[in-house]
Write an enzyme that holds these catalytic residues in place. Structure first.
Site, PDB file in Angstrom:
ATOM      1  N   SER A  92       0.853  -1.180   0.000  1.00 40.78           N
ATOM      2  CA  SER A  92       0.000   0.000   0.000  1.00 40.78           C
ATOM      3  C   SER A  92       0.889   1.228   0.000  1.00 40.78           C
ATOM      4  O   SER A  92       2.120   1.114   0.075  1.00 40.78           O
ATOM      5  CB  SER A  92      -0.921   0.000   1.223  1.00 40.78           C
ATOM      6  OG  SER A  92      -0.155  -0.108   2.387  1.00 40.78           O
ATOM      7  N   ARG A 131       3.992   9.726   6.670  1.00 41.63           N
ATOM      8  CA  ARG A 131       2.957  10.740   6.887  1.00 41.63           C
ATOM      9  C   ARG A 131       2.768  10.910   8.384  1.00 41.63           C
ATOM     10  O   ARG A 131       2.450   9.953   9.079  1.00 41.63           O
ATOM     11  CB  ARG A 131       1.657  10.270   6.226  1.00 41.63           C
ATOM     12  CG  ARG A 131       0.552  11.289   6.275  1.00 41.63           C
ATOM     13  CD  ARG A 131      -0.568  10.929   5.312  1.00 41.63           C
ATOM     14  NE  ARG A 131      -1.141   9.647   5.627  1.00 41.63           N
ATOM     15  CZ  ARG A 131      -1.534   8.738   4.743  1.00 41.63           C
ATOM     16  NH1 ARG A 131      -1.404   8.949   3.458  1.00 41.63           N
ATOM     17  NH2 ARG A 131      -2.059   7.592   5.127  1.00 41.63           N
ATOM     18  N   ASP A 177      -7.419   6.760   3.634  1.00 41.57           N
ATOM     19  CA  ASP A 177      -6.611   7.946   3.977  1.00 41.57           C
ATOM     20  C   ASP A 177      -7.112   9.221   3.277  1.00 41.57           C
ATOM     21  O   ASP A 177      -7.166  10.285   3.895  1.00 41.57           O
ATOM     22  CB  ASP A 177      -5.099   7.704   3.755  1.00 41.57           C
ATOM     23  CG  ASP A 177      -4.738   7.140   2.398  1.00 41.57           C
ATOM     24  OD1 ASP A 177      -5.627   7.048   1.525  1.00 41.57           O
ATOM     25  OD2 ASP A 177      -3.557   6.810   2.205  1.00 41.57           O
ATOM     26  N   THR A 178      -7.536   9.111   2.017  1.00 38.14           N
ATOM     27  CA  THR A 178      -8.034  10.321   1.337  1.00 38.14           C
ATOM     28  C   THR A 178      -9.303  10.863   2.005  1.00 38.14           C
ATOM     29  O   THR A 178      -9.653  12.025   1.823  1.00 38.14           O
ATOM     30  CB  THR A 178      -8.350  10.041  -0.149  1.00 38.14           C
ATOM     31  OG1 THR A 178      -9.380   9.042  -0.209  1.00 38.14           O
ATOM     32  CG2 THR A 178      -7.132   9.562  -0.909  1.00 38.14           C
ATOM     33  N   GLU A 196     -12.159   3.127  -4.653  1.00 37.65           N
ATOM     34  CA  GLU A 196     -11.300   3.976  -5.488  1.00 37.65           C
ATOM     35  C   GLU A 196     -11.626   3.745  -6.955  1.00 37.65           C
ATOM     36  O   GLU A 196     -11.604   2.601  -7.424  1.00 37.65           O
ATOM     37  CB  GLU A 196      -9.831   3.633  -5.251  1.00 37.65           C
ATOM     38  CG  GLU A 196      -9.332   4.032  -3.880  1.00 37.65           C
ATOM     39  CD  GLU A 196      -7.863   3.692  -3.726  1.00 37.65           C
ATOM     40  OE1 GLU A 196      -7.044   4.174  -4.538  1.00 37.65           O
ATOM     41  OE2 GLU A 196      -7.534   2.922  -2.811  1.00 37.65           O
ATOM     42  N   GLY A 225       1.935   3.065  -2.214  1.00 41.81           N
ATOM     43  CA  GLY A 225       2.912   3.188  -3.285  1.00 41.81           C
ATOM     44  C   GLY A 225       4.183   2.374  -3.089  1.00 41.81           C
ATOM     45  O   GLY A 225       5.077   2.411  -3.936  1.00 41.81           O
ATOM     46  N   GLU A 251      -9.671   0.010  -6.742  1.00 42.32           N
ATOM     47  CA  GLU A 251      -9.426  -0.719  -5.490  1.00 42.32           C
ATOM     48  C   GLU A 251     -10.549  -0.444  -4.517  1.00 42.32           C
ATOM     49  O   GLU A 251     -11.286   0.527  -4.677  1.00 42.32           O
ATOM     50  CB  GLU A 251      -8.165  -0.164  -4.827  1.00 42.32           C
ATOM     51  CG  GLU A 251      -6.889  -0.776  -5.282  1.00 42.32           C
ATOM     52  CD  GLU A 251      -5.819  -0.615  -4.208  1.00 42.32           C
ATOM     53  OE1 GLU A 251      -5.158  -1.594  -3.929  1.00 42.32           O
ATOM     54  OE2 GLU A 251      -5.682   0.492  -3.651  1.00 42.32           O
TER      55      GLU A 251
HETATM   56  P1  AMP Z   1      -3.115   1.961  -5.563  1.00 38.95           P
HETATM   57  O1  AMP Z   1      -2.126   1.626  -4.481  1.00 38.95           O
HETATM   58  O2  AMP Z   1      -3.493   0.794  -6.408  1.00 38.95           O
HETATM   59  O3  AMP Z   1      -4.311   2.687  -5.004  1.00 38.95           O
HETATM   60  O4  AMP Z   1      -2.395   2.998  -6.531  1.00 38.95           O
HETATM   61  C1  AMP Z   1      -1.970   4.247  -6.061  1.00 38.95           C
HETATM   62  C2  AMP Z   1      -2.142   5.309  -7.116  1.00 38.95           C
HETATM   63  O5  AMP Z   1      -1.351   5.004  -8.274  1.00 38.95           O
HETATM   64  C3  AMP Z   1      -3.554   5.451  -7.648  1.00 38.95           C
HETATM   65  O6  AMP Z   1      -4.345   6.225  -6.801  1.00 38.95           O
HETATM   66  C4  AMP Z   1      -3.298   6.104  -9.005  1.00 38.95           C
HETATM   67  O7  AMP Z   1      -3.014   7.482  -8.861  1.00 38.95           O
HETATM   68  C5  AMP Z   1      -2.035   5.411  -9.462  1.00 38.95           C
HETATM   69  N1  AMP Z   1      -2.398   4.213 -10.251  1.00 38.95           N
HETATM   70  C6  AMP Z   1      -2.623   2.978  -9.754  1.00 38.95           C
HETATM   71  N2  AMP Z   1      -2.978   2.107 -10.731  1.00 38.95           N
HETATM   72  C7  AMP Z   1      -2.972   2.803 -11.870  1.00 38.95           C
HETATM   73  C8  AMP Z   1      -3.263   2.475 -13.242  1.00 38.95           C
HETATM   74  N3  AMP Z   1      -3.591   1.242 -13.626  1.00 38.95           N
HETATM   75  N4  AMP Z   1      -3.159   3.470 -14.156  1.00 38.95           N
HETATM   76  C9  AMP Z   1      -2.804   4.719 -13.795  1.00 38.95           C
HETATM   77  N5  AMP Z   1      -2.524   5.086 -12.539  1.00 38.95           N
HETATM   78  C10 AMP Z   1      -2.605   4.158 -11.580  1.00 38.95           C
END
Ligand code: AMP
Length: 400
Positions: free
Chosen positions: A160, A364, A286-287, A267, A162, A279
């Protein structure tokens, strides 16, 4: 009839929080507003929710035997996961034995890794997602990228904020993305998801509450992510009625499939008039911290109200609002926030300092909140507050 007895007595209610971060801390506070005893778990001492809980344990929640031993000793009325990395098979067993897992053990199991939820939403429910493949080896990874095409996004299935996530834009990025995914995942090296890059116009979190009176949605939350981690969120994100309708329909189907009572963060990516599922978290998101200033019932209050079986007849929205994460970098157990008298000098601003004991890398540590006449003004206000915030990262062991 919903009953809550005297706190800390045999007739009182007890909740076990699996995860004691900043979101868990707010859930703990909301539980205590109803006189519910809170027992907080996390893998390190003095985690934020522990600081406001009645009792705490330091434990790896991936250790099913330890988790079971604590639950059998505490006998909580509610087991409330705050994080994904939990021994969810143990939660399934405990639920079968009569424990109440929020929202359901199945929801925690399916959302614990990206594969379970992706297969449910795309393959069982047939809802729109980015194209995807899973890979466990370097070879499968190459095949997955070949099949999905570039650009694509690579994420460990268990991660999670990132961690371990990267975008592959050309062949030159492939090795680095694999290495990154193998060092950044929560459970160490392992399986990844390769997703087609969605060139979205904007992304939202649609907080969805399943409660005794049905399903309620809050105003959509827009957000900005950096390196897969949330930096800013705002509410309401403007959307056309048809996009909003689609978003709510998707959120309803996904949360119905997961079941139970509680708040979910759904999401979604929006591209033109299309909504694409990304997701879901079966818990506050968090948002959604922006709701601490935008609504009378924050996402944490809504979660607790739903869990306790209390009605949610309405959710009063106070107006356009924004949140800004305060992410601190360094290697320290001493951070001092300064100039706070100016940070909070404008009307309708708030700050939450989570109380995390240390930083290694980036973390954070706080959030700034603001409300204004428009979302733009609210974001500008949190931006001004952030610019005024002084952050001193002191050496470990530094004196006052
Ligand atoms: P996640 O951990 O899957 O929520 O991804 C974190 C962030 O990465 C998301 O909120 C998007 O900004 C970006 N992201 C994730 N997956 C994609 C995707 N398939 N295409 C473009 N951006 C993505």
């Amino acid at each position: 009839m919903v009953k809550i007895g005297t706190t800390l007595s045999p007739v009182g209610k007890k909740a076990l929080l699996c995860g004691s971060g900043e979101l868990g801390k707010e859930v703990a506070i909301e539980l205590q507003r109803y006189g519910v005893q809170v027992v907080a778990l996390d893998r390190y001492e003095n985690a934020p929710a522990m600081q406001v809980a009645h009792k705490s344990y330091v434990v790896s929640m991936l250790d099913g035997a330890r988790l079971r031993a604590i639950i059998e000793a505490e006998k909580p009325d509610y087991i409330i996961p705050e994080i994904e990395a939990i021994a969810t098979d143990t939660l399934l067993e405990l639920e079968a034995e009569g424990y109440h897992v929020v929202p359901t053990a199945k929801a925690t199991k399916l959302t614990m890794n990206r594969e379970g939820i992706r297969r449910l939403v795309a393959e069982e429910l047939g809802l729109p997602t980015s194209p995807y493949r899973f890979a466990s080896t370097r070879e499968e990874f190459a095949e997955a990228i070949e099949a999905i095409g570039m650009p694509c996004v690579v994420k460990p299935i268990m991660s999670s904020s990132g961690h371990g996530q990267s975008v592959v834009r050309s062949a030159a990025d492939i090795d680095r993305a694999w290495e990154n995914s193998q060092s950044g995942g929560r459970a160490g090296a392992g399986r990844v998801i390769v997703e087609g890059f969605v060139d979205f116009d904007y992304e939202i979190t649609l907080l969805t509450v399943r409660h005794c009176g049905g399903t309620s949605f809050v105003e959509p939350i827009g957000h900005y992510q950096q390196d897969g981690d949330y930096r800013e969120s705002w509410q309401p994100q403007p959307m056309t009625p048809s996009v909003r309708e689609q978003a709510e329909a998707i959120a309803r189907r996904v949360t119905d499939a997961l079941g139970g009572w509680g708040l979910f963060g759904v999401e979604l990516f929006i591209k033109g008039d299309k909504v694409i599922f990304s997701e879901v978290s079966p818990r506050p998101h968090d948002t959604g911290m922006v709701t601490m200033i935008s609504q009378d019932l924050s996402e944490f209050a809504l979660h607790v109200r739903a869990i306790l079986g209390l009605p949610i007849p309405n959710i009063a929205f106070h107006g356009p609002s924004a949140s800004r994460a305060v992410v601190v970098e360094g290697d320290t157990d001493r951070v001092v926030f300064g100039n706070l008298e100016n940070v909070l000098s404008e009307p309708d601003t708030q700050m939450r300092i989570f109380g995390k004991p240390e930083v290694q890398g980036h973390r954070r540590l706080a959030v700034l909140l603001a409300r204004a006449a428009t979302v733009e003004e609210a974001r500008e206000k949190t931006g001004r507050a952030y610019a005024k915030l002084q952050i001193d990262v002191l050496d470990r062991g530094a004196e006052k």
